[in-house]
Design a protein around this motif. Sequence first.
Motif, mmCIF file in Angstrom:
data_model
loop_
_atom_site.group_PDB
_atom_site.id
_atom_site.type_symbol
_atom_site.label_atom_id
_atom_site.label_comp_id
_atom_site.label_asym_id
_atom_site.label_seq_id
_atom_site.Cartn_x
_atom_site.Cartn_y
_atom_site.Cartn_z
ATOM 1 N N ASN A 117 1.005 -1.231 -0.324
ATOM 2 C CA ASN A 117 -0.023 0.124 -0.034
ATOM 3 C C ASN A 117 0.998 1.256 -0.104
ATOM 4 O O ASN A 117 0.541 2.351 0.818
ATOM 5 C CB ASN A 117 -1.135 0.100 1.158
ATOM 6 N N ILE A 118 1.828 1.273 -0.097
ATOM 7 C CA ILE A 118 2.903 2.308 -0.776
ATOM 8 C C ILE A 118 1.799 3.434 -2.143
ATOM 9 O O ILE A 118 2.712 2.752 -2.866
ATOM 10 C CB ILE A 118 4.934 2.095 -1.302
ATOM 11 N N LEU A 119 1.692 4.337 -2.118
ATOM 12 C CA LEU A 119 1.575 5.788 -3.344
ATOM 13 C C LEU A 119 1.957 5.389 -3.952
ATOM 14 O O LEU A 119 3.212 6.446 -3.709
ATOM 15 C CB LEU A 119 0.789 6.490 -2.502
ATOM 16 N N THR A 120 1.735 5.406 -5.699
ATOM 17 C CA THR A 120 2.523 5.956 -6.274
ATOM 18 C C THR A 120 2.820 7.736 -5.910
ATOM 19 O O THR A 120 2.059 8.021 -5.447
ATOM 20 C CB THR A 120 1.713 5.803 -7.858
ATOM 21 N N SER A 121 4.042 8.211 -7.070
ATOM 22 C CA SER A 121 4.434 9.357 -6.516
ATOM 23 C C SER A 121 4.044 9.892 -8.185
ATOM 24 O O SER A 121 3.807 11.248 -8.218
ATOM 25 C CB SER A 121 5.391 9.382 -6.693
ATOM 26 N N SER A 122 3.178 9.176 -8.303
ATOM 27 C CA SER A 122 3.135 9.784 -10.051
ATOM 28 C C SER A 122 1.836 10.187 -9.525
ATOM 29 O O SER A 122 0.314 9.860 -9.305
ATOM 30 C CB SER A 122 2.250 9.049 -11.110
ATOM 31 N N ARG A 123 1.224 11.906 -9.570
ATOM 32 C CA ARG A 123 -0.208 11.916 -8.595
ATOM 33 C C ARG A 123 -0.215 13.494 -9.160
ATOM 34 O O ARG A 123 0.304 14.496 -9.610
ATOM 35 C CB ARG A 123 -0.036 12.266 -7.518
ATOM 36 N N TYR A 124 -1.275 13.969 -9.186
ATOM 37 C CA TYR A 124 -1.397 15.180 -9.264
ATOM 38 C C TYR A 124 -2.808 16.239 -8.243
ATOM 39 O O TYR A 124 -3.319 15.645 -8.177
ATOM 40 C CB TYR A 124 -2.214 15.382 -11.113
ATOM 41 N N ILE A 125 -2.882 17.245 -8.153
ATOM 42 C CA ILE A 125 -3.703 17.876 -7.458
ATOM 43 C C ILE A 125 -4.857 18.994 -7.992
ATOM 44 O O ILE A 125 -4.051 20.221 -8.942
ATOM 45 C CB ILE A 125 -3.192 18.859 -6.219
ATOM 46 N N ALA A 126 -5.114 18.812 -8.170
ATOM 47 C CA ALA A 126 -6.888 19.654 -8.983
ATOM 48 C C ALA A 126 -8.296 19.513 -8.053
ATOM 49 O O ALA A 126 -8.554 19.013 -7.253
ATOM 50 C CB ALA A 126 -7.096 19.205 -10.444
ATOM 51 N N LYS A 127 -9.364 20.437 -8.356
ATOM 52 C CA LYS A 127 -10.210 20.380 -7.889
ATOM 53 C C LYS A 127 -11.163 18.967 -8.661
ATOM 54 O O LYS A 127 -11.659 18.723 -7.850
ATOM 55 C CB LYS A 127 -11.032 21.926 -8.718
ATOM 56 N N VAL A 128 -11.142 18.957 -10.207
ATOM 57 C CA VAL A 128 -11.993 17.987 -10.581
ATOM 58 C C VAL A 128 -11.218 17.207 -10.933
ATOM 59 O O VAL A 128 -10.515 17.756 -12.230
ATOM 60 C CB VAL A 128 -13.060 18.997 -11.403
ATOM 61 N N GLY A 129 -11.541 16.043 -11.261
ATOM 62 C CA GLY A 129 -10.902 14.679 -11.590
ATOM 63 C C GLY A 129 -11.565 13.673 -12.794
ATOM 64 O O GLY A 129 -12.965 14.099 -13.045
#
Length: 277
Positions: free
Chosen positions: A182-194
């Motif tokens: 359960n190690i979260l991916t480092s590939s992520r993005y911050i946004a209001k809607v996805g």
Amino acid sequence: LTMDNSNVVRIVTYTGSIDTTTGDFNGIRPSINLKSDVKIVSGSGTVDDPYRLNGDDDTDLNGVKLNTRYSGEYIRFGTGVNNLYRIVSHETADLTKITSAMPLKYSSNYIEKEFNSTNFTTSYGVGKFLNSDFLNQSFGYMTNDQVNMIEDNTTWYLGTVGGGNSSTKIYKLAKYTNATDNILTSSRYIAKVGLLRFGELMAGQFERYSYGSSSDYWLLNSNGDTEIHYITCEGNAETRVISSSANVKPTMNLKENVVITGGDGTKNNPFTIELSS
């Protein structure tokens, strides 16, 4: 549940027919037995008026926080033909993740958008649309009060889900570094809607299939450098190149202080909500 032989499993297709498969990924419909003393307290057992069971028949929900409710329940959110959403989960503490019950429409037609990037971003394609025009009240998708209910900064996990992976937990690759930890991916993005992830709750087709009644829509995760996963109108998870178009199911987190003002969470009587002061 019943095998055809030691290597072949029976499946039900999107048309309702029986087929067999040897190694493909398919959807799961959990089946359980309820205890003999479980009582029906309301409802007629139809799709729009399901039975409510003793303990689930919550009748006085006015002022109750939405983040106490359950996956799959319906919410009146959005406007016009786009005014029905469903609870996905409470993945982020105190927040309620929701997605549109059907892909987004403009008038009576499904909206098609290009992904235009190997990763979800607010700079291009569908990500830009969701975080600009979709939130702009002049386009008529959302009211100002509804936009204010949405959490501004949600983390969207962009793990790569490749084809042909033999792991039965391939869906975990959309969020985690591998299929077992359960190690979260480092590939992520911050946004209001996805968008929904590959394999996430509500990432499927939930109406009985009939030609023209459902549509393909984008998921969040890529398959390598040039393709993005999407859900076909039949309910399959497949990939297409980023320059292609597909429909869109907006997904977002609602704030901790969103409360219920009416409804019982069924499709025929969805929750109505507001932002509590």
